[in-house]
Structure formats: C-alpha cells, structure tokens
Design a protein around this motif. Structure first.
Motif, short mmCIF file in Angstrom:
data_model
loop_
_atom_site.label_atom_id
_atom_site.label_comp_id
_atom_site.label_asym_id
_atom_site.label_seq_id
_atom_site.Cartn_x
_atom_site.Cartn_y
_atom_site.Cartn_z
N ALA A 112 -16.25 -10.93 -7.73
CA ALA A 112 -15.80 -11.40 -9.04
C ALA A 112 -14.93 -12.64 -8.89
N LEU A 113 -14.07 -12.64 -7.88
CA LEU A 113 -13.19 -13.77 -7.66
C LEU A 113 -13.99 -15.02 -7.30
N ALA A 114 -14.99 -14.86 -6.43
CA ALA A 114 -15.81 -16.00 -6.04
C ALA A 114 -16.59 -16.55 -7.22
N ALA A 115 -17.05 -15.65 -8.10
CA ALA A 115 -17.86 -16.08 -9.23
C ALA A 115 -17.04 -16.80 -10.28
N TYR A 116 -15.80 -16.39 -10.47
CA TYR A 116 -15.00 -16.93 -11.56
C TYR A 116 -13.99 -17.99 -11.13
N ALA A 117 -13.47 -17.90 -9.94
CA ALA A 117 -12.38 -18.81 -9.59
C ALA A 117 -12.42 -19.30 -8.16
N GLY A 118 -13.44 -18.99 -7.43
CA GLY A 118 -13.46 -19.40 -6.04
C GLY A 118 -12.81 -18.35 -5.16
N THR A 119 -13.19 -18.33 -3.92
CA THR A 119 -12.71 -17.31 -3.00
C THR A 119 -11.24 -17.51 -2.65
N LEU A 120 -10.47 -16.45 -2.79
CA LEU A 120 -9.06 -16.48 -2.42
C LEU A 120 -8.95 -16.18 -0.93
N PRO A 121 -8.17 -16.93 -0.19
CA PRO A 121 -8.06 -16.67 1.25
C PRO A 121 -7.57 -15.26 1.54
N THR A 122 -7.87 -14.81 2.74
CA THR A 122 -7.35 -13.52 3.20
C THR A 122 -5.97 -13.74 3.81
N PHE A 123 -5.01 -12.93 3.38
CA PHE A 123 -3.63 -13.12 3.81
C PHE A 123 -3.18 -11.94 4.66
N THR A 124 -2.42 -12.24 5.67
CA THR A 124 -1.78 -11.18 6.45
C THR A 124 -0.52 -10.73 5.72
N ASP A 125 0.04 -9.62 6.16
CA ASP A 125 1.25 -9.11 5.52
C ASP A 125 2.39 -10.11 5.60
N THR A 126 2.45 -10.87 6.68
CA THR A 126 3.54 -11.83 6.83
C THR A 126 3.37 -13.03 5.91
N GLN A 127 2.16 -13.25 5.39
CA GLN A 127 1.92 -14.37 4.49
C GLN A 127 2.08 -14.00 3.02
N LEU A 128 2.13 -12.70 2.74
CA LEU A 128 2.20 -12.26 1.35
C LEU A 128 3.56 -12.60 0.75
N GLY A 129 3.55 -12.77 -0.58
CA GLY A 129 4.79 -12.96 -1.30
C GLY A 129 5.47 -11.62 -1.57
N ASP A 130 6.46 -11.64 -2.44
CA ASP A 130 7.24 -10.43 -2.70
C ASP A 130 6.60 -9.50 -3.72
N CYS A 131 5.59 -9.96 -4.46
CA CYS A 131 4.92 -9.07 -5.41
C CYS A 131 4.01 -8.12 -4.64
N VAL A 132 4.28 -6.82 -4.75
CA VAL A 132 3.49 -5.83 -4.03
C VAL A 132 2.31 -5.35 -4.86
N ASP A 133 2.10 -5.95 -6.02
CA ASP A 133 0.97 -5.64 -6.89
C ASP A 133 0.90 -4.15 -7.22
N CYS A 134 2.07 -3.57 -7.52
CA CYS A 134 2.12 -2.14 -7.82
C CYS A 134 1.75 -1.83 -9.26
#
Length: 358
Positions: free
Chosen positions: A252-274
């Motif tokens: 869905a992401l690729a179809a609508y907005a382009g592929t989002l890179p894969t991030f490691t835990d150390t690259q993630l921001g503070d939003c845990v998407d809970c």
C-alpha cells in the motif's frame, strides 16, 4: 471530572477548573439577587433584560448587537492567540459532555437504566436552570411540587433537558465534528504561529514499535530530522495506515506514496506507534496526520502520549500544545495579519461603545 487514571496534567487541571467554574456560573447566576430583582433575567413578557442592575429595553438593541460583535471579535482574538481554548475549556457542549462522561465512568457498574436516570436528573436540572434565566427561578422551583408550571415552561424545560441528554450523553464530539460552524471557521483564524495541539514529527519520526529501555532520540544522540523529511515520513505513514488496512502495508505504501526505508531501532524516532493518542481522543483523531477541524484541544491525546513516553523512559512533549513554528524550531512572529485584524475589530467595538456612552 476526568478519568481517575488520567494523570493530573496542566490540561486536566485547567479543564477541571473551567468545568467547575462554568457549572457554578450557569446554575447559580439565576439565583443571584441584585437590588431586589433577579440579577440576570430575560423577561420576555415585559420586553426587558435585567443585567446586574442595568435594564435594557427593546430600543437598546444596538447595545446587544454591539456586545455580540465585541464578543465575536474577542473570540477571534483568543483563537488567534491561544488556539481552540474556547472549545477545550469553555464551550457548553464540551463542558456538559465531560460531565456526562464523568458520570458514566462513576456509574459504570450500575445498570444502564440507573445511569440514564442520573443523566436525566442532571439534564432536567439543566433545563430548569436554563428556563430560570427567563422566568423567576425561585418561583419556578417552588411550583415544581405540587406541579403548577405553564405549558410554555414545561415545554422549554423538557426540550432543553432532552437536548442536553442527547448532545452530552450520546452525540458529544459528533456535534463538534459535524454541526458546529465554529469548527469550520477556526482554521481561518489560525496560522502557523497559533498554539494548537500538534505532533513533533522531527522528534517522533520515523515511528515504529520497539522494546522499552532502548533510549529516546536525545538519549541515543540521534539528531532531529529536518522539518521536510519529518513531514514526508509522517505523511507516508499516514497514507500507509489508511490504505493498507486489510492488506500488506508495504504494498500500500509503495502504491500510494513510495517505499519507506527500513529503519533499525536505533534510527527510529520517539513515536512508538502505540495508537494511545487516537484511542484517548473522543473524536478518534490522529493528530500525527496534522491539524484537524474536529479537535477540541481537550488534551486527552497529550495525556495518553505522555503516559506512553513514561513507560519507555522518554521525555514528555511528543504531542503538546504549541505553535507549528515552535514545533519545527522556527522563530515565532509576534505581529501577524490575523492577530492584527482580530485586535482591530475588538478595538473598534470598544471604541464604538465608548462613543455611544459619551
């Protein structure tokens, strides 16, 4: 009048104070006497308005219109300066909705009929209080038993009670979302320097779940994203969530907005998407997608996000009441066109009142 599990944040304290003050004002003002008369009463049969010793007659309609104009200008100025403070802390719809929700939580273990009986009692007393602004409140209550109300008094008490019961008990935020005209006008009164509840995407993106104890952006030494990249990540995450329901998120992401890179835990921001912020919102709004006209700035999402930050050992403020320029670490303008226009309208109303009295 908040959930006991909700921490006593500044939003909770301010809302609780405003609720009690507004409830006290609404229910007690009709009982206040001034020079032997009801201090505030719209006496429709006599065509007069008693206002703390000041009597207005039909030929004083200009004063009422001027007062209405000044109140409108003051609301516009307050909105430009502070965002939706009216919606979150002073609007009757918000006040009574919070009161009914508080009663609902307190009566959660009761049968549904008992809960509705409590709601009906508050709604009926609200209807009596409302009619008490148009009829002598003491006489109105005295004629409750034995019942001796007129047909008009009975109709308006029951009408206002039913409206309160339906709006505050069931519709709640739907009134703000679909019926309130101010919700549609509010974006016109705000700019990027107006404080609103917003999401710090520079700190929170890219979002993603991770185990507790891995450290925040500040603790890991990861720099904040630039504003453009942060908005891009937030937008693509939003599109993926909306379009990927029931399907593969990456497709869905690729179809609508382009592929989002894969991030490691150390690259993630503070939003845990809970999703706690969305679950806590009465209108089920996700402010990570940007400002929304149905947001009443009640602060429930801020409290929920702060609790999530506490669980992960992160600092508060991922969702907070701040201007967009402040969230993006940009200088804030003091003098803005909307602010000057609202101030000019209010000043014009005050000058007109001064000239009229002179």
């Amino acid at each position: 009048m908040d959930d006991p599990a909700t921490p006593r944040s500044r939003y909770t304290r301010l809302r609780r104070c405003s609720l009690w003050l507004l409830f006290a004002a609404f229910y007690l003002l009709p009982w206040l006497r001034w020079n032997g008369r009801q201090a505030l009463r719209f006496d429709l049969p006599a065509r007069r308005l008693d206002l703390f010793g000041w009597t207005l007659w039909p030929h004083d309609l200009g004063w009422l219109l001027l007062t209405l104009f000044a109140a409108t200008a003051a609301l516009a100025l307050a909105t430009t300066l502070g965002g939706r403070v009216w919606c979150g802390f002073a609007c009757p719809q918000s006040v009574w909705s919070h009161a009914f929700a508080w009663l609902e939580r307190r009566c959660a273990a009761w049968p549904a009929t008992a809960r509705h009986a409590v709601w009906a009692a508050l709604a009926l007393w609200t209807g009596i209080g409302f009619v008490g602004y148009f009829a002598p409140i003491a006489d109105l209550v005295a004629r409750l038993h034995p019942f001796a109300w007129s047909g008009g008094e009975t109709f308006w008490v029951l009408f206002y009670a039913l409206a309160t019961w339906g709006n505050a008990g069931f519709l709640r935020s739907q009134v703000c979302r679909y019926l309130c005209p101010y919700a549609r006008l509010q974006p016109l009164l705000c700019d990027r320097d107006t404080p609103l509840i917003g999401y710090d995407a520079m700190r929170g993106e890219p979002r993603g779940a991770r185990a507790c104890g891995q450290g925040s952006v500040a603790q890991r030494g990861r720099r904040l994203l630039d504003a453009g990249t942060a908005r891009d990540y937030a937008l693509r995450a939003s599109i993926a969530r909306r379009a990927g329901q029931g399907g593969d998120r990456r497709e869905a992401l690729a179809a609508y907005a382009g592929t989002l890179p894969t991030f490691t835990d150390t690259q993630l921001g503070d939003c845990v998407d809970c999703g706690a912020c969305v679950d806590a919102c009465p209108a089920r709004i996700d402010l990570r997608d940007g400002p929304h006209h149905a947001c009443t700035a009640c602060g429930a999402c801020v409290n929920a996000c702060d609790r999530s930050m506490d669980r992960h050992g992160f600092a508060h403020g991922l969702l907070r009441w701040a201007a967009a320029t402040a969230i993006e670490r940009q200088p804030r303008r003091r003098l803005r066109p909307r602010l000057l226009a609202a101030a000019a309208l209010l000043l014009a109303a005050l000058l007109a009142a001064l000239l009229a009295t002179g």
